[in-house]
Design a protein around this motif. Structure first.
Motif, PDB file in Angstrom:
ATOM      1  N   MET A   1      76.656  49.209  89.802  1.00  0.00           N
ATOM      2  CA  MET A   1      76.307  50.646  89.901  1.00  0.00           C
ATOM      3  C   MET A   1      74.816  50.568  90.435  1.00  0.00           C
ATOM      4  N   GLN A   2      74.316  51.421  91.249  1.00  0.00           N
ATOM      5  CA  GLN A   2      73.229  51.729  91.958  1.00  0.00           C
ATOM      6  C   GLN A   2      72.244  52.193  91.031  1.00  0.00           C
ATOM      7  N   GLN A   3      71.037  51.547  90.908  1.00  0.00           N
ATOM      8  CA  GLN A   3      69.974  52.023  90.259  1.00  0.00           C
ATOM      9  C   GLN A   3      69.458  53.160  90.616  1.00  0.00           C
ATOM     10  N   PRO A   4      68.866  54.579  89.725  1.00  0.00           N
ATOM     11  CA  PRO A   4      68.263  55.529  90.397  1.00  0.00           C
ATOM     12  C   PRO A   4      66.934  55.394  90.880  1.00  0.00           C
ATOM     13  N   ILE A   5      66.493  56.041  91.913  1.00  0.00           N
ATOM     14  CA  ILE A   5      65.236  56.079  92.609  1.00  0.00           C
ATOM     15  C   ILE A   5      64.133  56.363  91.530  1.00  0.00           C
ATOM     16  N   HIS A   6      63.233  55.707  91.534  1.00  0.00           N
ATOM     17  CA  HIS A   6      62.056  56.017  90.470  1.00  0.00           C
ATOM     18  C   HIS A   6      60.704  55.316  91.022  1.00  0.00           C
ATOM     19  N   ALA A   7      59.857  55.492  90.208  1.00  0.00           N
ATOM     20  CA  ALA A   7      58.577  54.804  90.075  1.00  0.00           C
ATOM     21  C   ALA A   7      57.579  55.391  91.258  1.00  0.00           C
ATOM     22  N   THR A   8      56.515  55.712  90.954  1.00  0.00           N
ATOM     23  CA  THR A   8      55.347  56.505  91.640  1.00  0.00           C
ATOM     24  C   THR A   8      54.072  56.534  90.834  1.00  0.00           C
ATOM     25  N   THR A   9      53.149  57.099  91.907  1.00  0.00           N
ATOM     26  CA  THR A   9      51.815  57.909  91.162  1.00  0.00           C
ATOM     27  C   THR A   9      51.518  59.189  91.706  1.00  0.00           C
ATOM     28  N   VAL A  10      51.443  59.994  90.623  1.00  0.00           N
ATOM     29  CA  VAL A  10      51.003  61.472  91.063  1.00  0.00           C
ATOM     30  C   VAL A  10      49.592  61.690  90.264  1.00  0.00           C
ATOM     31  N   ILE A  11      48.694  62.156  90.974  1.00  0.00           N
ATOM     32  CA  ILE A  11      47.357  62.626  90.230  1.00  0.00           C
ATOM     33  C   ILE A  11      46.879  63.809  90.470  1.00  0.00           C
ATOM     34  N   LEU A  50      50.759  74.221  93.118  1.00  0.00           N
ATOM     35  CA  LEU A  50      51.016  72.949  93.661  1.00  0.00           C
ATOM     36  C   LEU A  50      51.798  72.392  92.626  1.00  0.00           C
ATOM     37  N   ALA A  51      52.986  71.584  92.927  1.00  0.00           N
ATOM     38  CA  ALA A  51      53.745  70.760  92.146  1.00  0.00           C
ATOM     39  C   ALA A  51      53.955  69.430  92.405  1.00  0.00           C
ATOM     40  N   GLY A  52      53.817  68.402  91.732  1.00  0.00           N
ATOM     41  CA  GLY A  52      54.015  66.858  92.243  1.00  0.00           C
ATOM     42  C   GLY A  52      55.172  66.409  90.843  1.00  0.00           C
ATOM     43  N   PHE A  53      55.955  65.274  91.383  1.00  0.00           N
ATOM     44  CA  PHE A  53      56.816  64.881  90.572  1.00  0.00           C
ATOM     45  C   PHE A  53      56.977  63.204  90.498  1.00  0.00           C
ATOM     46  N   ALA A  54      57.434  62.854  89.589  1.00  0.00           N
ATOM     47  CA  ALA A  54      57.531  61.394  89.296  1.00  0.00           C
ATOM     48  C   ALA A  54      58.848  61.283  88.474  1.00  0.00           C
ATOM     49  N   GLY A  55      59.572  60.251  88.827  1.00  0.00           N
ATOM     50  CA  GLY A  55      60.948  60.083  88.132  1.00  0.00           C
ATOM     51  C   GLY A  55      62.192  60.117  89.199  1.00  0.00           C
ATOM     52  N   VAL A 126      41.789  65.796  84.585  1.00  0.00           N
ATOM     53  CA  VAL A 126      42.527  64.622  85.415  1.00  0.00           C
ATOM     54  C   VAL A 126      43.810  64.424  84.672  1.00  0.00           C
ATOM     55  N   ALA A 127      45.068  64.844  85.699  1.00  0.00           N
ATOM     56  CA  ALA A 127      46.405  64.731  84.932  1.00  0.00           C
ATOM     57  C   ALA A 127      46.975  63.851  85.938  1.00  0.00           C
ATOM     58  N   SER A 128      47.799  62.691  85.373  1.00  0.00           N
ATOM     59  CA  SER A 128      48.443  61.702  86.282  1.00  0.00           C
ATOM     60  C   SER A 128      49.904  61.406  85.384  1.00  0.00           C
ATOM     61  N   ILE A 129      50.648  60.905  86.376  1.00  0.00           N
ATOM     62  CA  ILE A 129      52.232  60.658  85.969  1.00  0.00           C
ATOM     63  C   ILE A 129      52.483  59.561  86.809  1.00  0.00           C
ATOM     64  N   GLY A 130      53.608  58.797  86.219  1.00  0.00           N
ATOM     65  CA  GLY A 130      54.125  57.667  87.139  1.00  0.00           C
ATOM     66  C   GLY A 130      53.554  56.202  86.670  1.00  0.00           C
ATOM     67  N   SER A 131      54.284  55.465  87.400  1.00  0.00           N
ATOM     68  CA  SER A 131      53.921  54.002  87.130  1.00  0.00           C
ATOM     69  C   SER A 131      52.596  53.442  87.212  1.00  0.00           C
ATOM     70  N   GLY A 132      51.925  54.099  88.322  1.00  0.00           N
ATOM     71  CA  GLY A 132      50.607  53.807  88.684  1.00  0.00           C
ATOM     72  C   GLY A 132      49.671  54.761  87.867  1.00  0.00           C
ATOM     73  N   THR A 170      53.530  51.766  94.044  1.00  0.00           N
ATOM     74  CA  THR A 170      52.845  52.768  94.617  1.00  0.00           C
ATOM     75  C   THR A 170      52.563  52.317  95.941  1.00  0.00           C
ATOM     76  N   ASN A 171      52.505  53.180  97.066  1.00  0.00           N
ATOM     77  CA  ASN A 171      52.036  52.774  98.379  1.00  0.00           C
ATOM     78  C   ASN A 171      50.826  53.673  98.752  1.00  0.00           C
ATOM     79  N   HIS A 172      50.513  53.123  99.971  1.00  0.00           N
ATOM     80  CA  HIS A 172      49.262  53.933 100.501  1.00  0.00           C
ATOM     81  C   HIS A 172      49.705  55.200 101.641  1.00  0.00           C
TER      82      HIS A 172
END
Length: 179
Positions: A1-11, A50-55, A126-132, A170-172
């Motif tokens: 089974m394929q894993q879901p796309i996830h992980a990011t950094t949003v601030i 503005l809206a940003g998402f992680a997950g 300051v609000a942040s979500i995601g792996s980073g 997290t990338n650049h």
């Protein structure tokens, strides 16, 4: 089974009357980079929100659509729309299974919305979500304290770059929007 796309950094940062919200562009599937230029920040309500998402990407798109419906239904009232989305998210059988988090911002408010029913307004602007998120948040708090001459956008960019240097999920490839 394929894993879901996830992980990011949003601030999101509120600083000197300005709001900036940014995210990296990396999506992963397990330990593989699936895409490097995902756009995780959206401009809503005619440029007023503005809206940003992680997950999970599909789950996050569903939540942003629902949030936008709530925003329209409550006349652009960000806090009310966020609370109503959190209530639905927690109570609805379909929404309860969605695995994502949101940061939403207007000119006056910065909020984190989670599937557990939380609507959090950060104390320090300051609000942040995601792996980073903790890397970016730490950088942002330090920048607000030691480099207050920077704009909110500059702080978001620098915080994300610091997180990208540390967090493998997290990338650049950054997208930053401001109000």
């Amino acid at each position: 089974m394929q894993q879901p796309i996830h992980a990011t950094t949003v601030i999101g940062i509120y600083h000197n009357g300005q709001i900036a919200l940014g995210a990296d562009g990396q999506a992963t599937m397990g330990n593989t980079i699936a895409k490097s230029n995902v756009r995780k920040v959206r401009v809503l309500a005619g440029g007023k929100v503005l809206a940003g998402f992680a997950g999970s990407t599909a789950d996050a798109f569903t939540l942003i659509e629902r949030f936008e419906e709530k925003l329209n239904g409550y006349g652009g009232n960000l806090k009310r729309a966020a609370i109503e989305l959190a209530k639905d998210w927690r109570m609805d059988r379909f929404l309860r299974r969605l695995e994502a988090m949101l940061i939403v911002a207007s000119k006056d408010d910065l909020l984190i919305i989670s599937g557990t029913g939380d609507v959090l307004e950060p104390d320090n602007g300051v609000a942040s979500i995601g792996s980073g998120s903790m890397f970016a948040q730490s950088a942002a708090v330090a920048l607000k304290k030691h480099a207050p001459h920077l704009t909110a956008e500059e702080m978001v960019r620098e915080s994300l770059n610091i997180a990208a240097d540390i967090c493998i999920y997290t990338n650049h490839n950054l997208v930053v929007e401001t109000l």
